[in-house]
Design a protein around this motif. Structure first.
Motif, PDB file in Angstrom:
ATOM      1  N   ARG A  63     -26.532 -48.284-131.771  1.00  0.00           N
ATOM      2  CA  ARG A  63     -27.034 -48.553-130.429  1.00  0.00           C
ATOM      3  C   ARG A  63     -26.242 -49.700-129.822  1.00  0.00           C
ATOM      4  NH1 ARG A  63     -33.507 -47.792-131.509  1.00  0.00           N
ATOM      5  NH2 ARG A  63     -33.334 -45.617-132.114  1.00  0.00           N
ATOM      6  N   GLN A  64     -25.096 -49.327-129.284  1.00  0.00           N
ATOM      7  CA  GLN A  64     -24.237 -50.339-128.677  1.00  0.00           C
ATOM      8  C   GLN A  64     -23.547 -49.779-127.439  1.00  0.00           C
ATOM      9  OE1 GLN A  64     -21.962 -51.508-132.055  1.00  0.00           O
ATOM     10  NE2 GLN A  64     -20.559 -49.802-131.925  1.00  0.00           N
ATOM     11  N   LEU A  65     -23.254 -50.669-126.520  1.00  0.00           N
ATOM     12  CA  LEU A  65     -22.590 -50.335-125.269  1.00  0.00           C
ATOM     13  C   LEU A  65     -21.329 -51.174-125.138  1.00  0.00           C
ATOM     14  CD1 LEU A  65     -25.737 -50.532-122.975  1.00  0.00           C
ATOM     15  CD2 LEU A  65     -24.683 -48.457-123.861  1.00  0.00           C
ATOM     16  N   THR A  66     -20.303 -50.611-124.520  1.00  0.00           N
ATOM     17  CA  THR A  66     -19.064 -51.353-124.269  1.00  0.00           C
ATOM     18  C   THR A  66     -18.673 -51.159-122.812  1.00  0.00           C
ATOM     19  OG1 THR A  66     -18.372 -50.941-126.551  1.00  0.00           O
ATOM     20  CG2 THR A  66     -16.681 -51.731-125.024  1.00  0.00           C
ATOM     21  N   PRO A  67     -19.056 -52.094-121.941  1.00  0.00           N
ATOM     22  CA  PRO A  67     -18.708 -51.944-120.527  1.00  0.00           C
ATOM     23  C   PRO A  67     -17.202 -52.057-120.311  1.00  0.00           C
ATOM     24  CG  PRO A  67     -19.916 -53.989-120.887  1.00  0.00           C
ATOM     25  CD  PRO A  67     -19.844 -53.285-122.197  1.00  0.00           C
ATOM     26  N   GLN A  68     -16.691 -51.182-119.468  1.00  0.00           N
ATOM     27  CA  GLN A  68     -15.268 -51.212-119.128  1.00  0.00           C
ATOM     28  C   GLN A  68     -15.066 -52.175-117.957  1.00  0.00           C
ATOM     29  OE1 GLN A  68     -13.182 -49.487-121.262  1.00  0.00           O
ATOM     30  NE2 GLN A  68     -15.189 -49.369-122.238  1.00  0.00           N
ATOM     31  N   GLY A  69     -13.959 -52.834-117.941  1.00  0.00           N
ATOM     32  CA  GLY A  69     -13.675 -53.781-116.873  1.00  0.00           C
ATOM     33  C   GLY A  69     -13.209 -55.097-117.445  1.00  0.00           C
ATOM     34  N   LYS A  70     -12.993 -56.045-116.560  1.00  0.00           N
ATOM     35  CA  LYS A  70     -12.531 -57.369-116.969  1.00  0.00           C
ATOM     36  C   LYS A  70     -13.504 -58.421-116.470  1.00  0.00           C
ATOM     37  CE  LYS A  70      -7.734 -56.048-116.954  1.00  0.00           C
ATOM     38  NZ  LYS A  70      -6.409 -56.237-116.424  1.00  0.00           N
ATOM     39  N   GLY A  71     -13.508 -59.535-117.151  1.00  0.00           N
ATOM     40  CA  GLY A  71     -14.347 -60.642-116.741  1.00  0.00           C
ATOM     41  C   GLY A  71     -15.719 -60.593-117.371  1.00  0.00           C
ATOM     42  N   GLN A  90     -18.236 -60.126-122.135  1.00  0.00           N
ATOM     43  CA  GLN A  90     -16.965 -59.876-121.462  1.00  0.00           C
ATOM     44  C   GLN A  90     -16.700 -58.377-121.389  1.00  0.00           C
ATOM     45  OE1 GLN A  90     -14.875 -62.305-120.104  1.00  0.00           O
ATOM     46  NE2 GLN A  90     -16.640 -63.617-120.535  1.00  0.00           N
ATOM     47  N   GLY A  91     -16.022 -57.938-120.336  1.00  0.00           N
ATOM     48  CA  GLY A  91     -15.624 -56.544-120.226  1.00  0.00           C
ATOM     49  C   GLY A  91     -14.833 -56.133-121.455  1.00  0.00           C
ATOM     50  N   GLY A  92     -15.137 -54.967-122.016  1.00  0.00           N
ATOM     51  CA  GLY A  92     -14.476 -54.486-123.220  1.00  0.00           C
ATOM     52  C   GLY A  92     -15.133 -54.958-124.503  1.00  0.00           C
ATOM     53  N   GLU A  93     -16.042 -55.911-124.403  1.00  0.00           N
ATOM     54  CA  GLU A  93     -16.760 -56.431-125.570  1.00  0.00           C
ATOM     55  C   GLU A  93     -17.961 -55.526-125.863  1.00  0.00           C
ATOM     56  OE1 GLU A  93     -19.401 -60.425-126.558  1.00  0.00           O
ATOM     57  OE2 GLU A  93     -17.773 -60.578-125.120  1.00  0.00           O
ATOM     58  N   THR A  94     -18.253 -55.295-127.121  1.00  0.00           N
ATOM     59  CA  THR A  94     -19.361 -54.436-127.516  1.00  0.00           C
ATOM     60  C   THR A  94     -20.668 -55.206-127.516  1.00  0.00           C
ATOM     61  OG1 THR A  94     -17.906 -53.055-128.840  1.00  0.00           O
ATOM     62  CG2 THR A  94     -20.245 -52.959-129.365  1.00  0.00           C
TER      63      THR A  94
END
Length: 133
Positions: A63-71, A90-94
């Motif tokens: 159950r994890q999400l990794t948002p795309q983007g920066k900052g 941070q964007g890209g962080e799980t």
């Protein structure tokens, strides 16, 4: 068939670009409707949302999400029972979702940028997390 930027943005956000009606006829969703839906989802035309609108997790799935983007993103999870969780990443962080979330539909909001002021620029993404057995 080559998709327009609008159609690609709609598909990336989980919005259908056509459907089959009750008479079995293929109907194309008009561009104004797609733009309105993208605006409500705060997903500008030609941009991919940081997360899908709906995320379904089976009982034993990670159950994890990794948002795309920066900052930096601020996130908030509100369970069906009204319990809230929040944090930053941070964007890209799980992001590992909180343990022992109950089965159900939970509201998830991801926000980035400023909300107020003359030169406000922000991204607000709302989604649903479904946990099933």
């Amino acid at each position: 068939m080559t998709l327009s930027k609008l159609d690609q943005a709609a598909l990336n956000a989980g919005i259908a670009v056509d459907f089959t009606n009750a008479n079995g006829e293929q109907v194309r969703i008009n561009d104004d409707t797609k733009r309105a839906l993208l605006a409500v989802m705060n997903t500008p035309e030609g941009k991919t949302p940081p997360l899908p609108a709906v995320q379904v997790f089976a009982a034993r799935a990670r159950r994890q999400l990794t948002p795309q983007g920066k900052g930096e993103f601020r996130w908030q999870l509100l369970t069906e029972q009204g319990k809230g969780f929040s944090g930053t990443l941070q964007g890209g962080e799980t992001l590992a979702l909180p343990p022992r979330l109950p089965q159900g539909y939970h509201a998830f909001t991801l926000q980035q940028g400023k909300n107020s002021g003359a030169r406000a620029s922000s991204l607000r993404h709302r989604g649903v997390i479904c946990l099933s057995h």
